[in-house]
Design a protein around this motif. Structure first.
Motif, PDB file in Angstrom:
ATOM      1  N   PHE A 243      -1.264  10.266  -8.280  1.00 31.05           N
ATOM      2  CA  PHE A 243      -2.007  10.100  -7.030  1.00 31.05           C
ATOM      3  C   PHE A 243      -2.805  11.367  -6.743  1.00 31.05           C
ATOM      4  O   PHE A 243      -2.322  12.480  -6.959  1.00 31.05           O
ATOM      5  CB  PHE A 243      -1.067   9.842  -5.852  1.00 31.05           C
ATOM      6  CG  PHE A 243      -0.399   8.510  -5.893  1.00 31.05           C
ATOM      7  CD1 PHE A 243      -1.107   7.351  -5.626  1.00 31.05           C
ATOM      8  CD2 PHE A 243       0.945   8.410  -6.202  1.00 31.05           C
ATOM      9  CE1 PHE A 243      -0.489   6.118  -5.666  1.00 31.05           C
ATOM     10  CE2 PHE A 243       1.573   7.178  -6.245  1.00 31.05           C
ATOM     11  CZ  PHE A 243       0.850   6.026  -5.975  1.00 31.05           C
TER      12      PHE A 243
ATOM     13  N   ARG B 266       0.315   2.179   4.172  1.00 34.61           N
ATOM     14  CA  ARG B 266       0.538   2.440   2.754  1.00 34.61           C
ATOM     15  C   ARG B 266      -0.739   2.068   2.018  1.00 34.61           C
ATOM     16  O   ARG B 266      -1.276   0.991   2.209  1.00 34.61           O
ATOM     17  CB  ARG B 266       1.718   1.620   2.257  1.00 34.61           C
ATOM     18  CG  ARG B 266       2.998   2.019   2.946  1.00 34.61           C
ATOM     19  CD  ARG B 266       4.143   1.129   2.504  1.00 34.61           C
ATOM     20  NE  ARG B 266       5.363   1.553   3.161  1.00 34.61           N
ATOM     21  CZ  ARG B 266       5.854   0.994   4.243  1.00 34.61           C
ATOM     22  NH1 ARG B 266       5.235  -0.024   4.808  1.00 34.61           N
ATOM     23  NH2 ARG B 266       6.971   1.428   4.771  1.00 34.61           N
ATOM     24  N   LEU B 267      -1.203   2.973   1.166  1.00 33.60           N
ATOM     25  CA  LEU B 267      -2.509   2.785   0.543  1.00 33.60           C
ATOM     26  C   LEU B 267      -2.438   2.643  -0.972  1.00 33.60           C
ATOM     27  O   LEU B 267      -1.717   3.375  -1.630  1.00 33.60           O
ATOM     28  CB  LEU B 267      -3.401   3.994   0.847  1.00 33.60           C
ATOM     29  CG  LEU B 267      -3.709   4.243   2.312  1.00 33.60           C
ATOM     30  CD1 LEU B 267      -4.507   5.513   2.449  1.00 33.60           C
ATOM     31  CD2 LEU B 267      -4.484   3.079   2.887  1.00 33.60           C
ATOM     32  N   ASP B 268      -3.224   1.743  -1.491  1.00 33.66           N
ATOM     33  CA  ASP B 268      -3.508   1.649  -2.920  1.00 33.66           C
ATOM     34  C   ASP B 268      -2.262   1.766  -3.793  1.00 33.66           C
ATOM     35  O   ASP B 268      -2.124   2.697  -4.573  1.00 33.66           O
ATOM     36  CB  ASP B 268      -4.517   2.733  -3.331  1.00 33.66           C
ATOM     37  CG  ASP B 268      -5.812   2.618  -2.566  1.00 33.66           C
ATOM     38  OD1 ASP B 268      -6.205   1.482  -2.253  1.00 33.66           O
ATOM     39  OD2 ASP B 268      -6.424   3.650  -2.278  1.00 33.66           O
ATOM     40  N   TYR B 269      -1.376   0.792  -3.674  1.00 31.52           N
ATOM     41  CA  TYR B 269      -0.150   0.899  -4.443  1.00 31.52           C
ATOM     42  C   TYR B 269      -0.386   0.647  -5.928  1.00 31.52           C
ATOM     43  O   TYR B 269      -1.288  -0.055  -6.340  1.00 31.52           O
ATOM     44  CB  TYR B 269       0.960   0.016  -3.879  1.00 31.52           C
ATOM     45  CG  TYR B 269       0.733  -1.478  -3.941  1.00 31.52           C
ATOM     46  CD1 TYR B 269       1.080  -2.197  -5.075  1.00 31.52           C
ATOM     47  CD2 TYR B 269       0.247  -2.181  -2.845  1.00 31.52           C
ATOM     48  CE1 TYR B 269       0.911  -3.562  -5.122  1.00 31.52           C
ATOM     49  CE2 TYR B 269       0.069  -3.547  -2.881  1.00 31.52           C
ATOM     50  CZ  TYR B 269       0.407  -4.236  -4.032  1.00 31.52           C
ATOM     51  OH  TYR B 269       0.239  -5.583  -4.072  1.00 31.52           O
ATOM     52  N   VAL B 270       0.466   1.288  -6.740  1.00 30.56           N
ATOM     53  CA  VAL B 270       0.445   1.166  -8.188  1.00 30.56           C
ATOM     54  C   VAL B 270       1.760   0.540  -8.599  1.00 30.56           C
ATOM     55  O   VAL B 270       2.825   1.081  -8.300  1.00 30.56           O
ATOM     56  CB  VAL B 270       0.293   2.548  -8.864  1.00 30.56           C
ATOM     57  CG1 VAL B 270       0.395   2.430 -10.371  1.00 30.56           C
ATOM     58  CG2 VAL B 270      -1.007   3.217  -8.450  1.00 30.56           C
ATOM     59  N   GLU B 271       1.711  -0.602  -9.279  1.00 30.51           N
ATOM     60  CA  GLU B 271       2.923  -1.250  -9.770  1.00 30.51           C
ATOM     61  C   GLU B 271       3.241  -0.738 -11.169  1.00 30.51           C
ATOM     62  O   GLU B 271       2.353  -0.561 -11.986  1.00 30.51           O
ATOM     63  CB  GLU B 271       2.750  -2.767  -9.818  1.00 30.51           C
ATOM     64  CG  GLU B 271       2.652  -3.407  -8.463  1.00 30.51           C
ATOM     65  CD  GLU B 271       2.624  -4.928  -8.538  1.00 30.51           C
ATOM     66  OE1 GLU B 271       3.137  -5.499  -9.520  1.00 30.51           O
ATOM     67  OE2 GLU B 271       2.095  -5.525  -7.600  1.00 30.51           O
TER      68      GLU B 271
ATOM     69  N   GLN C 293       1.591   7.397   1.747  1.00 30.78           N
ATOM     70  CA  GLN C 293       1.595   7.008   3.157  1.00 30.78           C
ATOM     71  C   GLN C 293       0.579   7.850   3.894  1.00 30.78           C
ATOM     72  O   GLN C 293       0.624   9.074   3.848  1.00 30.78           O
ATOM     73  CB  GLN C 293       2.971   7.218   3.778  1.00 30.78           C
ATOM     74  CG  GLN C 293       2.979   6.900   5.270  1.00 30.78           C
ATOM     75  CD  GLN C 293       4.331   7.119   5.912  1.00 30.78           C
ATOM     76  OE1 GLN C 293       5.343   6.729   5.370  1.00 30.78           O
ATOM     77  NE2 GLN C 293       4.331   7.759   7.063  1.00 30.78           N
TER      78      GLN C 293
ATOM     79  N   VAL D 127       5.499   9.663  -0.730  1.00 27.60           N
ATOM     80  CA  VAL D 127       5.205   8.616  -1.695  1.00 27.60           C
ATOM     81  C   VAL D 127       6.169   7.485  -1.355  1.00 27.60           C
ATOM     82  O   VAL D 127       7.388   7.675  -1.355  1.00 27.60           O
ATOM     83  CB  VAL D 127       5.416   9.088  -3.147  1.00 27.60           C
ATOM     84  CG1 VAL D 127       5.246   7.931  -4.120  1.00 27.60           C
ATOM     85  CG2 VAL D 127       4.462  10.230  -3.491  1.00 27.60           C
TER      86      VAL D 127
ATOM     87  N   TRP E 152       8.702  -2.739   0.571  1.00 24.70           N
ATOM     88  CA  TRP E 152       8.860  -1.287   0.673  1.00 24.70           C
ATOM     89  C   TRP E 152      10.273  -0.961   1.124  1.00 24.70           C
ATOM     90  O   TRP E 152      10.743  -1.447   2.137  1.00 24.70           O
ATOM     91  CB  TRP E 152       7.814  -0.709   1.622  1.00 24.70           C
ATOM     92  CG  TRP E 152       6.439  -1.013   1.118  1.00 24.70           C
ATOM     93  CD1 TRP E 152       5.569  -1.935   1.637  1.00 24.70           C
ATOM     94  CD2 TRP E 152       5.798  -0.450  -0.014  1.00 24.70           C
ATOM     95  NE1 TRP E 152       4.419  -1.970   0.885  1.00 24.70           N
ATOM     96  CE2 TRP E 152       4.536  -1.063  -0.139  1.00 24.70           C
ATOM     97  CE3 TRP E 152       6.164   0.516  -0.957  1.00 24.70           C
ATOM     98  CZ2 TRP E 152       3.646  -0.735  -1.157  1.00 24.70           C
ATOM     99  CZ3 TRP E 152       5.266   0.842  -1.969  1.00 24.70           C
ATOM    100  CH2 TRP E 152       4.030   0.214  -2.059  1.00 24.70           C
TER     101      TRP E 152
ATOM    102  N   ALA F 114       6.759  -0.434  -7.102  1.00 24.59           N
ATOM    103  CA  ALA F 114       5.402  -0.023  -6.754  1.00 24.59           C
ATOM    104  C   ALA F 114       5.497   1.301  -6.009  1.00 24.59           C
ATOM    105  O   ALA F 114       6.497   1.584  -5.335  1.00 24.59           O
ATOM    106  CB  ALA F 114       4.742  -1.074  -5.864  1.00 24.59           C
TER     107      ALA F 114
ATOM    108  N   CYS G  84       3.025   4.231  -3.663  1.00 23.99           N
ATOM    109  CA  CYS G  84       1.768   4.488  -2.965  1.00 23.99           C
ATOM    110  C   CYS G  84       1.938   5.701  -2.051  1.00 23.99           C
ATOM    111  O   CYS G  84       3.051   6.163  -1.813  1.00 23.99           O
ATOM    112  CB  CYS G  84       1.318   3.279  -2.159  1.00 23.99           C
ATOM    113  SG  CYS G  84       2.324   2.960  -0.709  1.00 23.99           S
TER     114      CYS G  84
END
Length: 151
Positions: free
Chosen positions: A49, A33-38, A24, A82, A95, A20, A22
Motif C-alpha cells: 500500500f 476502508r479503501l481499495d481492498y486487495v484480496e 483505513q 491496515v 472486516w 482482504a 486495505c
C-alpha cells in the motif's frame, strides 16, 4: 512551520490466503476502508500500500509529527491502520480486525532525504501468524523499520 509532503509504502509480507487488506482513512464513525486487495489461493506476492502523509516539526520537540487522512493516534505515537477481512467468494470482505502500523522511529534525516528526491519511506511487516491466520493489533516492523527507498 513548514509542512513536508511524504510518500510512505508498507509491504505486508506473506499475507494469509482468503483475506482482504486495505487502508483505513478517517477516524471513528467517519472512517472508510479503501481499495481492498484480496489474497487469493496460491498467491505468494506481498500486498503493498502507498499513502501520503504530511510531516511537520512537533511543537514540543524536534521529532517529526505526522498528519493526514490515514494518520491516527496522539502526537508522539502516530500510526495508521491496515484493515483485515475474511473473503467469501462473490461477496465483499467481512472486516474482522486491524493492524496498527507505527510511524515511530522515523527521524528528520529520513524525512528530508525522502522529500528531497523521488523517494519514499518503506517498511514491511509479517502479515501471518505461525498458525497461518492474519496478524492483528500492533506489529513490529521487519528489518530496519522505516528506510528511505528511491522510486
Amino acid at each position: 512551520m513548514i509542512d513536508v509532503a511524504l510518500a510512505i509504502q508498507i509491504e505486508l509480507v506473506d499475507p494469509p490466503e482468503g483475506y482482504a487488506f486495505c487502508l483505513q482513512r478517517g477516524k471513528g464513525s467517519r472512517s472508510e476502508r479503501l481499495d481492498y486487495v484480496e489474497v487469493l489461493e496460491g498467491d505468494d506476492d506481498p500486498v503493498v500500500f502507498d499513502l501520503a502523509v504530511t510531516v511537520r516539526r512537533a511543537t514540543t520537540g524536534s521529532e517529526p509529527d505526522f498528519f493526514g487522512p490515514f494518520v491516527q493516534g496522539p502526537r508522539g505515537a502516530r500510526f495508521f491502520y491496515v484493515c483485515v477481512g475474511e473473503c467469501v467468494e462473490g461477496a465483499a470482505p467481512h472486516w474482522s480486525g486491524r493492524v496498527k502500523v507505527p510511524l515511530a522511529g522515523i527521524d528528520w534525516a529520513s524525512v528530508e532525504s525522502a522529500a528531497a528526491g523521488q523517494a519514499c519511506l518503506f517498511a514491511r511487516y509479517a502479515a501471518s501468524r505461525p498458525d497461518g491466520g492474519p496478524v492483528f493489533a500492533s506489529v513490529p516492523l521487519l528489518d530496519d523499520g522505516w528506510v528511505v527507498v528511491i522510486d
